[in-house]
Structures are given as C-alpha cells and as structure tokens.
Design a protein around this motif. Sequence first.
Motif, PDB file in Angstrom:
ATOM      1  N   PHE A  89       6.713   4.335  -5.394  1.00  0.00           N
ATOM      2  CA  PHE A  89       7.700   3.255  -5.485  1.00  0.00           C
ATOM      3  C   PHE A  89       9.020   3.867  -5.877  1.00  0.00           C
ATOM      4  O   PHE A  89       9.046   4.871  -6.577  1.00  0.00           O
ATOM      5  CB  PHE A  89       7.310   2.243  -6.568  1.00  0.00           C
ATOM      6  N   SER A 125      -3.659   0.196 -18.180  1.00  0.00           N
ATOM      7  CA  SER A 125      -2.694  -0.711 -17.561  1.00  0.00           C
ATOM      8  C   SER A 125      -1.560   0.080 -16.911  1.00  0.00           C
ATOM      9  O   SER A 125      -1.076   1.053 -17.452  1.00  0.00           O
ATOM     10  CB  SER A 125      -2.143  -1.641 -18.639  1.00  0.00           C
ATOM     11  N   GLY A 126      -1.181  -0.343 -15.729  1.00  0.00           N
ATOM     12  CA  GLY A 126      -0.068   0.304 -15.035  1.00  0.00           C
ATOM     13  C   GLY A 126      -0.448   1.556 -14.281  1.00  0.00           C
ATOM     14  O   GLY A 126       0.406   2.305 -13.829  1.00  0.00           O
ATOM     15  N   SER A 144      -3.943  -2.388  -9.133  1.00  0.00           N
ATOM     16  CA  SER A 144      -3.528  -3.487  -8.245  1.00  0.00           C
ATOM     17  C   SER A 144      -2.880  -2.927  -6.984  1.00  0.00           C
ATOM     18  O   SER A 144      -3.052  -3.482  -5.894  1.00  0.00           O
ATOM     19  CB  SER A 144      -2.526  -4.395  -8.957  1.00  0.00           C
ATOM     20  N   MET A 192       0.551  -3.648   1.362  1.00  0.00           N
ATOM     21  CA  MET A 192       1.462  -2.519   1.167  1.00  0.00           C
ATOM     22  C   MET A 192       0.949  -1.372   1.999  1.00  0.00           C
ATOM     23  O   MET A 192      -0.254  -1.245   2.217  1.00  0.00           O
ATOM     24  CB  MET A 192       1.434  -2.049  -0.289  1.00  0.00           C
ATOM     25  N   GLN A 231      -3.998 -10.861  -9.404  1.00  0.00           N
ATOM     26  CA  GLN A 231      -3.836 -11.063 -10.841  1.00  0.00           C
ATOM     27  C   GLN A 231      -3.090 -12.376 -11.113  1.00  0.00           C
ATOM     28  O   GLN A 231      -3.418 -13.108 -12.024  1.00  0.00           O
ATOM     29  CB  GLN A 231      -3.025  -9.891 -11.408  1.00  0.00           C
TER      30      GLN A 231
END
Lengths: 258, 283
Positions: free
Chosen positions: A11, A40-41, A45, A55, A81
């Motif tokens: 990204f 997390s992160g 996802s 994507m 989510q």
Amino acid sequence: MIQFTNVSKRFSRDGQSFLAAQNINLDIKQGEFITVIGPSGCGKSTVLNMCAGLMKPNGGEIYYRGKQVEKINTQVGYMTQKDNLLPWRTVKANIEIGLEIQGKGAKERERESSKFIEMVGLKGFEKHYPQELSGGMRKRVSLAKILAYNPETLLMDEPFGALDAQLRLILQDKLLEIWKNTKKTIIFVTHDLEEAITLGDRVAVFSKRPGTIKAIYDVDLPRPRDTFNVRYTDEFKTIQTRLWDALKEEFIEEGNVG
Amino acid sequence: MNVGVANTKESSKVSNKPIALDDEVKISPIKEKMKLNGMRLALLVVILVVWELISGNLVDKFWISKPSDIFHALYTWFISGELLFHIGITAQEMFIGFFIGAIGGALLGFLLGRWDFAAKLLDPFIMALYSLPKVALAPLFILWFGIGIEMKIVFAAVIVFYLVFFNTYAGVKNVDQDLLDNIRLMGASERQILLKVTIPSALNWVFVGLKMSVPYALIGAVVGEITASNRGVGFLISYSAGQFDTAGTFAAILILMVMAVLLNFVLGLLEKHFLRWKQTNSN
Ligand SMILES: Nc1ncnc2c1ncn2[C@@H]1O[C@H](COP(=O)(O)OP(=O)(O)OP(=O)(O)O)[C@@H](O)[C@H]1O
Ligand SMILES: [Mg+2]
C-alpha cells in the motif's frame, strides 16, 4: 482449491509505500476449514480481500479452482470485519438479499431467512433496521446473510469478535455443523487462539507486519468437536501451548518496538 | 446449546417490558410542549394587541396597518373568492414547476453520477449556470414565455432543477463502495446493483434535495409573480403595495407564510414515511 503463491501486497500513503503482506504461500483444499491468527494490522483482512478479488496482489498469484483470481470472485461469500448491512433494509430483508439476487422466490427466501434468523438468535428482530441493533447483533445478521445464500466458500473476518463468550460457543458449534453438512471451504480469521484451534483443520499463524505466514499447524483433534469442552482436553492444551509459543514472539517483538 | 439463544430471546422481552417507564418519559415532554405552545400563543396575542394599539396612535396606520384591517382584507378576499383563486394559481405554478424541475434534476443527476465522462465534460457549464443568480433570468423568461403562468412554472422549475440535480449527483457518487463490493460478491448483475444499492442509497440524498427545493419552488413562483403577472399571491402582494394598501400587502404576505409553513409540515410527514429506517436512528 485455493492457492496463494508468493502473494504480496503493497500500500502507499503520502508517497511512501509499505508492504502489508509478503510472500504468502498457502494451499487450501476443498472442504477444508482453515483458521488464521496473527497480530492486529498484520494483513489478514488484506489477504481475504485479495482472495475475494476486491484487491489485486502486487506480486504473486491467487488461484481459485485452478483459475487465477483477477476480478471479483463471486464463488466466495465474504463476511467482512465491517458489517456492510443495507441501512434501509430490515434484518430479514438484509438476510434475504443474496437469495433475491439468485432469483429465489418469496417462499424459499422466507424459509431460509427464518431458519438463519433463528440460528443466530435474532427471532423477534426481523423487522428491525440495522441502526436499531447492537454491534454484536449486526454481526449476527451478517453471519445469517452470508450463510443464507449458501456460497461454496466462506471467508470470515473475525465473525464472532463482537459476541459474548457464551454466544460465541453456540455459533461456533452451529458453524461447524453447517460446515459438516455442506462441505464448504472456510477461511476464518480470528484473534482468539482457542477459537482458531477449536474450529480449524489447520491454523495459519501470521507474523506481524509485513505479514507473512510464519507457520501452519495441523489440528488433529477428532471431529465432531464439542466446542464447549474440547478446550479442556490434553491434546488441545498441547496444541495451544505450541501455537502460543509461536504467536507470543510476534507480540513480544511488537511490544519492544512500541 | 439453546441456552444462549433462549437468553437473547428473553433479553428482547426484557427490553419490551419497561413500557411504563417509556410512557412516563413521554408524558412530561407533551406537558412541556403544551406549556410552550401556550406561551407562544400568549406572545402572539400580545404582539397583535400591541400592534393594534400603537397603530394609528404612535405610528401612522399607513406604514404598519393594523391586525384588524389585515383580517378584514383577508375576509373580503375570502368572500369574493379571490383568496382561493390566487392561492390556487401560485400552488399550481409551484407544483408543476417543482415536478418538472425535480424529475429533470433527478434524471440528469443520476445520469451524470453514473457517466463520469459526461460529468467531467459538462462540469464547468453546469457550475457557470449554477452560479448565475436565477432572478436574473426572470426578464428573459418573460421574453420567452410571456407573463402568464408558464413563465413562473419555468422559473420555479429551474431553481428546483439545480437543487435536486446536485443532491442526486452527490447521492450517486457517495454510494458506499463497501456496500457495492459486498453485493457484487454475491453475484449481483449491474441492474441488481442499481436497483438494490445505488438507487436506494441515492434516494436518501434525492429526498434531501427535494425537501430543500419545495420552499424554493414557492419562492420561484412568487418572485415570478411579483416580477410580472396579473394573478397569484405574489401578484396580490405587489398589487396591494402598488395601491398603497398596506393591510392588503400584509394580508398577502400572511397567506404566503401560511402556505410555506403548511408545505414544510407536509414535507416533514412525507420524510417520516419514506425514510422510516433513518428516523428510527434518532429515536
Ligand atoms: N486500503 C488500504 N489502504 C492503505 N493501507 C491499508 C489498506 N488496507 C489495509 N491497509 C494497511 O495494511 C495493513 C494490514 O491491514 P489489514 O486490515 O489487512 O490488517 P489485519 O491483519 O486484518 O488487522 P486486524 O486484525 O486489526 O483486522 C495495515 O497496516 C493497514 O494500515
Ligand atoms: Mg482485519
């Protein structure tokens, strides 16, 4: 049935780019229940988004039934989510939307939706609008919505995250039952290690960002599993300890950096 | 296994129980509202009485007229049938103008919302026309359509058109991408996406545009009538003023005010009906 080969995703923001996922290699068999866990992160996802074709990976390929995923993959049902309910539709109408798209008649829609409304414990809320529900209730509506139209593969991103422990066990049990009866392939992201072990044939552990699959563990607990009690068995605890050791490092390192 | 499900059912019942409490909460606002309305009425009466008293004593009646004269003027118009005639004309101009403008605005807004190239191409032209004060167009419209009812209809339609157009365009542009992805994944065709997500989602905005533009349709019609006409409430205002009939002018303005208030009231009801899912949010 689903293959990730060297998949990476980048990204960019303010001219700088960073890797959200790198070198993901994963081979999922038809009918398999794979659970994914990681800090997390770390890109869980993102991986699901790529699998759904929302994507495009920047490197590597994703194959679904031997065909490269290049556009939206309508074979998969994706419970994101975020709940993504249509605010102008009632609970019942939201749950029936997939069936409407398939062109199913009113009777069949009614039958399916009431079955799943019952299953997720939302009887009496059919006519409510999403704004009138709690976060956990909305999650349950999304669950019913994705199950009702019966896609062959389910991508589930922390579906039970917002629920109380009790209800979570009940829904885990129902999901396993549906999985057994329909032989769906399921990729299930969770933050809860016990949940990952209880449900999965395999557990994929992600490293922290840039996320990559650190290890994949087989869960050879016999099925059908009793979602209420399986966690108290010795085999379960052995797996849990092993997995926790792997997972722990990701959090410790993160703690040091922060 | 059913324990949890039973639990949630029960909790739904529990939440239905405190109805008595709800009623209690509701009663006091009603009382409060009645009290407030009573005070408003009292204020109105005081204003009217003071107005009646100072007119002709402190201030010349020519400037501010007198409530009793105003009601007398209204009464005369009512008896002669003029009142309903002029209201009818204005309402007719307003509604026809509103419908033409609203349909045109919604269609074009929708079209450009879906067709990016055309939107880009037309953007400067649309903005240029939009920045133009619409009143400036009145003389042109008189030239084109004469001073009859058509000119007011076109005038109202133009004003309404822009408001509805911009809102519809924004509504189509602002459909939540996640909702679109979500329904696409379920295998929806373009037509289904349009019918099940894009239109309902944009409708919310369209309604805001419609609601905003109803008073403007009234403004359009009345400004058109004041500019040039021989009928309508706007004509009543300018005619009475031209005759130095202050009571008549006030009476006509009062009619306009009542029309606007009624319109807003009806709109409120319609909104409650159509955007029911949204209303529940604020409760
Ligand atoms: N659309 C996007 N644009 C830019 N960056 C993104 C986007 N989506 C995700 N990211 C970034 O990619 C990284 C991974 O995000 P992702 O949502 O996949 O994490 P996750 O593992 O699902 O986390 P969580 O468990 O908290 O849901 C994050 O650092 C996030 O900021
Ligand atoms: Mg996530």
